[in-house]
Design a protein around this motif. Sequence first.
Motif, mmCIF file in Angstrom:
data_model
loop_
_atom_site.group_PDB
_atom_site.id
_atom_site.type_symbol
_atom_site.label_atom_id
_atom_site.label_comp_id
_atom_site.label_asym_id
_atom_site.label_seq_id
_atom_site.Cartn_x
_atom_site.Cartn_y
_atom_site.Cartn_z
ATOM 1 N N ASP A 139 7.293 2.978 -0.109
ATOM 2 C CA ASP A 139 8.691 2.645 0.192
ATOM 3 C C ASP A 139 8.815 1.223 0.729
ATOM 4 O O ASP A 139 8.530 0.969 1.902
ATOM 5 N N ARG A 144 0.820 -1.212 0.000
ATOM 6 C CA ARG A 144 0.000 0.000 0.000
ATOM 7 C C ARG A 144 0.857 1.266 0.000
ATOM 8 O O ARG A 144 0.478 2.271 -0.568
ATOM 9 N N GLY A 145 1.988 1.227 0.667
ATOM 10 C CA GLY A 145 2.869 2.379 0.740
ATOM 11 C C GLY A 145 3.785 2.494 -0.469
ATOM 12 O O GLY A 145 3.768 1.667 -1.391
ATOM 13 N N THR A 166 4.161 -1.159 -5.709
ATOM 14 C CA THR A 166 4.015 -0.188 -4.633
ATOM 15 C C THR A 166 2.781 0.692 -4.845
ATOM 16 O O THR A 166 2.213 0.726 -5.937
ATOM 17 N N GLU A 167 2.378 1.374 -3.786
ATOM 18 C CA GLU A 167 1.204 2.260 -3.798
ATOM 19 C C GLU A 167 0.001 1.545 -4.406
ATOM 20 O O GLU A 167 -0.732 2.099 -5.217
ATOM 21 N N LYS A 211 10.668 0.190 4.268
ATOM 22 C CA LYS A 211 10.078 0.274 5.604
ATOM 23 C C LYS A 211 9.738 -1.101 6.171
ATOM 24 O O LYS A 211 9.584 -1.254 7.379
#
Length: 456
Positions: free
Chosen positions: A235, A232-233, A271-272, A238
Amino acid sequence: MNDAKTVAIIGAGPVGLAAAAHVLERGMSPIVLEAGPEAGHAVRQWQHVQLFSPWEYNVDKAAARLLAPTGWNSPEPKSYPTSSELIDRYLEPLATRTPLREAIRTSSRVTAISRVGFDKAKTKGREQAPFEIRYQNGKGPEVLRAEAVIDVSGTWFSPNPAGRNGLPAIGEPEQAHRIAYGMPDVRGADRARYAGKTIAVLGAGHSAVGTLIDLVHLADEVPATQPVWLLRGADPAKAFGGGRNDKLAARGELGAAFAALVSAGKIRVETEFGVTHLSESDGRLRIAAGACSGARSVIADELTVSTGFRPDFSFLSELRLRLDPAIEAPVALAPLIDPNEHSCGTVRPHGARELAHDEPGFYLAGMKSYGRAPTFLMMTGYEQVRSIAADIAGDKKAAARVELVLPETGVCTRGGLESAAVASGCCGGPAKEDTSACCAADETAKKAGASGCGCS
């Protein structure tokens, strides 16, 4: 009710059994209600997982004292058990070979809790009324009365959905046959379901990381297996953790191994990717992020949703709870574990004071006490129930005393920003008293009149 206090404990997992051991040691009478057919029912759902904390952090002291007269052999403190070993070498003996065997009622699912003669709105005399716990077993409805209740029923059976907004993705219920939640045994019991297929894993915590690592190993054995990481993020780093800075070495090694696999291209990364829709596509699963028109999508055979868990409060509706509206943890604990603010993986030890509610004698403990926060450690739960048992017994001094030193994660964040200074060792561990301090060094600096240590 007899003179010895009866304490109802909901859940016979590691923390629930520890609670019963401490209650018994205090001269009170524990009754443990376990929804599953055996103690440790939730742990049995992930027996293939190796814990990242060694045995020395997984055995409660009061439980060990109960086990000692049985001839129990304490495991090597520095070795790392699988969940299966945790059951066989600790939970099963504790539940069946000690006096706790008389206290545990299995296949007993709690359906409601209230006060005898009091609904939620009635106050005068409430504190003196015993709790009424209703539960279902094979015989039908049963009723138990107790002076105190410790809810350690956990969160394993109420996982978060795939949807990015906390709701199930559109089409998620209809595609349930292609979805697993938590951490399936992709190389063992569930191998046939995953081998040679494209498997998407949604999440960024340890469950997602462990599943993706197992899928890479499965791909080495069955090359057609393709792991896809839906993040969901923005990077991926992390999720890699503190590496060698992590005082739980196995946890640091897990993150380092995962980082190496991602760097080597063994895992496809998206990502995202906030999942919004799930639908069938030529006999496979289309996982979409965004509005239907122009949405990004991934085609997979299976989806594993490893996005954490949430507590079930449905049977507590007649009790007066004080919960943080966002984290759904007790209001005094929530600021210490809020993932919006910090993710140290540890929190200063806490107990009855932070876990109490406006319903005297009722406590949330274990994973459920953390609400939606993901950073719970088993040893934290053991300290919680030690303090709670002391509080119920009237030993306020012991309840307030801290008897646990938690290992540091090595990487902390505050306000969503990772601190390089903390990672390099300025932490000194979590703050002891000041919840606004990001670490012990920051707390010390503020007490001395400085603005802080600089790591926040």
